[in-house]
Scaffold this motif. Structure first.
Motif, PDB file in Angstrom:
ATOM      1  N   ARG A  27       0.853  -1.186   0.000  1.00 23.47           N
ATOM      2  CA  ARG A  27       0.000   0.000   0.000  1.00 23.47           C
ATOM      3  C   ARG A  27       0.890   1.238   0.000  1.00 23.47           C
ATOM      4  NH1 ARG A  27      -5.324  -2.164   0.665  1.00 23.47           N
ATOM      5  NH2 ARG A  27      -5.953  -0.170  -0.222  1.00 23.47           N
ATOM      6  N   THR A  28       0.298   2.429  -0.021  1.00 22.04           N
ATOM      7  CA  THR A  28       1.082   3.651  -0.186  1.00 22.04           C
ATOM      8  C   THR A  28       0.929   4.623   0.974  1.00 22.04           C
ATOM      9  OG1 THR A  28      -0.681   4.868  -1.310  1.00 22.04           O
ATOM     10  CG2 THR A  28       0.776   3.491  -2.690  1.00 22.04           C
ATOM     11  N   GLN A  29       1.886   5.534   1.063  1.00 21.53           N
ATOM     12  CA  GLN A  29       1.805   6.613   2.051  1.00 21.53           C
ATOM     13  C   GLN A  29       0.583   7.478   1.759  1.00 21.53           C
ATOM     14  OE1 GLN A  29       5.312   9.053   2.365  1.00 21.53           O
ATOM     15  NE2 GLN A  29       4.378  10.405   3.867  1.00 21.53           N
ATOM     16  N   ILE A  36      -5.956   9.069   7.416  1.00 20.29           N
ATOM     17  CA  ILE A  36      -5.788  10.001   8.536  1.00 20.29           C
ATOM     18  C   ILE A  36      -6.599  11.276   8.303  1.00 20.29           C
ATOM     19  CG2 ILE A  36      -4.142  11.407   9.828  1.00 20.29           C
ATOM     20  CD1 ILE A  36      -2.043   9.171   9.266  1.00 20.29           C
ATOM     21  N   CYS A  37      -6.555  11.800   7.089  1.00 21.55           N
ATOM     22  CA  CYS A  37      -7.321  13.009   6.776  1.00 21.55           C
ATOM     23  C   CYS A  37      -8.822  12.757   6.887  1.00 21.55           C
ATOM     24  CB  CYS A  37      -6.950  13.533   5.391  1.00 21.55           C
ATOM     25  SG  CYS A  37      -5.279  14.217   5.306  1.00 21.55           S
ATOM     26  N   TRP A  38      -9.261  11.602   6.435  1.00 23.42           N
ATOM     27  CA  TRP A  38     -10.691  11.248   6.538  1.00 23.42           C
ATOM     28  C   TRP A  38     -11.121  11.222   8.005  1.00 23.42           C
ATOM     29  CZ3 TRP A  38     -12.948   7.027   9.014  1.00 23.42           C
ATOM     30  CH2 TRP A  38     -14.314   6.843   8.777  1.00 23.42           C
ATOM     31  N   LEU A  39     -10.322  10.598   8.842  1.00 18.48           N
ATOM     32  CA  LEU A  39     -10.685  10.433  10.256  1.00 18.48           C
ATOM     33  C   LEU A  39     -10.656  11.754  11.010  1.00 18.48           C
ATOM     34  CD1 LEU A  39     -11.400   8.455  12.558  1.00 18.48           C
ATOM     35  CD2 LEU A  39      -8.951   8.234  12.968  1.00 18.48           C
ATOM     36  N   THR A  40      -9.682  12.612  10.720  1.00 14.19           N
ATOM     37  CA  THR A  40      -9.434  13.803  11.532  1.00 14.19           C
ATOM     38  C   THR A  40      -9.928  15.116  10.951  1.00 14.19           C
ATOM     39  OG1 THR A  40      -7.287  14.146  10.513  1.00 14.19           O
ATOM     40  CG2 THR A  40      -7.356  12.775  12.509  1.00 14.19           C
ATOM     41  N   GLY A  41     -10.152  15.151   9.646  1.00 12.08           N
ATOM     42  CA  GLY A  41     -10.531  16.405   9.008  1.00 12.08           C
ATOM     43  C   GLY A  41      -9.348  17.285   8.652  1.00 12.08           C
ATOM     44  N   TYR A  42      -8.132  16.836   8.955  1.00  9.32           N
ATOM     45  CA  TYR A  42      -6.953  17.601   8.542  1.00  9.32           C
ATOM     46  C   TYR A  42      -6.861  17.607   7.018  1.00  9.32           C
ATOM     47  CZ  TYR A  42      -4.793  17.638  13.238  1.00  9.32           C
ATOM     48  OH  TYR A  42      -4.513  17.851  14.560  1.00  9.32           O
ATOM     49  N   SER A  43      -6.389  18.719   6.454  1.00  7.22           N
ATOM     50  CA  SER A  43      -6.065  18.754   5.034  1.00  7.22           C
ATOM     51  C   SER A  43      -4.715  18.065   4.850  1.00  7.22           C
ATOM     52  CB  SER A  43      -5.970  20.202   4.541  1.00  7.22           C
ATOM     53  OG  SER A  43      -4.836  20.839   5.112  1.00  7.22           O
ATOM     54  N   ARG A  44      -4.350  17.779   3.635  1.00  8.00           N
ATOM     55  CA  ARG A  44      -3.038  17.162   3.363  1.00  8.00           C
ATOM     56  C   ARG A  44      -1.920  18.066   3.881  1.00  8.00           C
ATOM     57  NH1 ARG A  44      -4.743  12.306   2.131  1.00  8.00           N
ATOM     58  NH2 ARG A  44      -5.622  12.018   0.089  1.00  8.00           N
ATOM     59  N   GLU A 103      -6.535  -2.478   8.608  1.00  3.22           N
ATOM     60  CA  GLU A 103      -7.387  -2.883   7.491  1.00  3.22           C
ATOM     61  C   GLU A 103      -6.708  -2.580   6.157  1.00  3.22           C
ATOM     62  OE1 GLU A 103     -11.155  -0.950   8.120  1.00  3.22           O
ATOM     63  OE2 GLU A 103     -11.694  -2.288   9.766  1.00  3.22           O
ATOM     64  N   LEU A 104      -6.046  -1.445   6.068  1.00  2.70           N
ATOM     65  CA  LEU A 104      -5.310  -1.098   4.851  1.00  2.70           C
ATOM     66  C   LEU A 104      -4.221  -2.127   4.581  1.00  2.70           C
ATOM     67  CD1 LEU A 104      -4.815   1.069   2.604  1.00  2.70           C
ATOM     68  CD2 LEU A 104      -3.116   2.065   4.165  1.00  2.70           C
ATOM     69  N   ALA A 105      -3.450  -2.454   5.613  1.00  2.00           N
ATOM     70  CA  ALA A 105      -2.352  -3.411   5.469  1.00  2.00           C
ATOM     71  C   ALA A 105      -2.858  -4.814   5.111  1.00  2.00           C
ATOM     72  CB  ALA A 105      -1.523  -3.457   6.753  1.00  2.00           C
ATOM     73  N   LYS A 106      -4.075  -5.115   5.494  1.00  3.18           N
ATOM     74  CA  LYS A 106      -4.640  -6.430   5.181  1.00  3.18           C
ATOM     75  C   LYS A 106      -5.259  -6.479   3.789  1.00  3.18           C
ATOM     76  CE  LYS A 106      -5.370  -7.789   9.932  1.00  3.18           C
ATOM     77  NZ  LYS A 106      -6.318  -7.998  11.025  1.00  3.18           N
ATOM     78  N   LEU A 110     -10.082   0.681  -0.010  1.00  2.00           N
ATOM     79  CA  LEU A 110     -10.061   1.974   0.675  1.00  2.00           C
ATOM     80  C   LEU A 110     -11.469   2.508   0.931  1.00  2.00           C
ATOM     81  CD1 LEU A 110      -7.975   3.890   1.867  1.00  2.00           C
ATOM     82  CD2 LEU A 110      -7.986   5.135  -0.293  1.00  2.00           C
ATOM     83  N   GLU A 111     -12.386   2.305   0.002  1.00  2.00           N
ATOM     84  CA  GLU A 111     -13.761   2.775   0.202  1.00  2.00           C
ATOM     85  C   GLU A 111     -14.421   2.074   1.388  1.00  2.00           C
ATOM     86  OE1 GLU A 111     -15.508   2.191  -3.638  1.00  2.00           O
ATOM     87  OE2 GLU A 111     -14.506   3.959  -4.448  1.00  2.00           O
ATOM     88  N   LYS A 112     -14.134   0.793   1.581  1.00  2.03           N
ATOM     89  CA  LYS A 112     -14.685   0.074   2.728  1.00  2.03           C
ATOM     90  C   LYS A 112     -14.022   0.530   4.023  1.00  2.03           C
ATOM     91  CE  LYS A 112     -16.401  -3.988   0.461  1.00  2.03           C
ATOM     92  NZ  LYS A 112     -16.671  -5.401   0.563  1.00  2.03           N
ATOM     93  N   ILE A 113     -12.706   0.776   3.971  1.00  2.00           N
ATOM     94  CA  ILE A 113     -12.004   1.266   5.156  1.00  2.00           C
ATOM     95  C   ILE A 113     -12.606   2.583   5.615  1.00  2.00           C
ATOM     96  CG2 ILE A 113      -9.794   2.155   6.018  1.00  2.00           C
ATOM     97  CD1 ILE A 113      -8.432   0.184   4.028  1.00  2.00           C
TER      98      ILE A 113
END
Length: 116
Positions: A27-29, A36-44, A103-106, A110-113
């Motif tokens: 997977r990728t950075q 992380i952005c989805w969970l926290t609302g932080y921008s990139r 979940e990502l590593a498994k 991404l849409e399900k995560i």
């Protein structure tokens, strides 16, 4: 043996471990950052700034623009603990992030995560 307060652990120290775990599994950075952005609302850009300064999980989540409302849909075990049973808000958020990275590593889509 005393347990370590998870809120005091540096996000800055754990973030590269999240990336390494994902990359070891192909997977990728960028996918880690998306989660992380989805969970926290932080921008990139905001996330990029947080990865360059020493910030603990307490401050990282306290300063987050908005915790995603679907965080309650994150369930399961992380480190032998059921995420949905955690009472401390910071510990809960950290373990939810851990679960999403797992979940990502498994290889999960991404849409399900992102609970979409």
């Amino acid at each position: 043996m005393a347990t370590r307060d998870i809120s005091k652990i540096l996000f800055t120290a754990v973030y590269p471990l999240y990336v390494q775990k994902a990359e070891r599994k192909g997977r990728t950075q960028e996918e880690v950052n998306t989660i992380i952005c989805w969970l926290t609302g932080y921008s990139r850009e905001q996330l990029g700034q947080r990865t360059k300064v020493e910030i603990n999980f307490q401050d990282f989540f306290s300063q987050a623009p908005s915790i995603h409302p679907n965080i309650s849909l994150i369930t399961g075990l992380v480190c032998g603990v059921r995420v949905e049973d955690l009472q401390d808000p910071i510990t809960y958020r950290v373990r939810c992030l851990d679960k999403l990275i797992d979940e990502l590593a498994k290889g999960k889509n991404l849409e399900k995560i992102l609970r979409q």
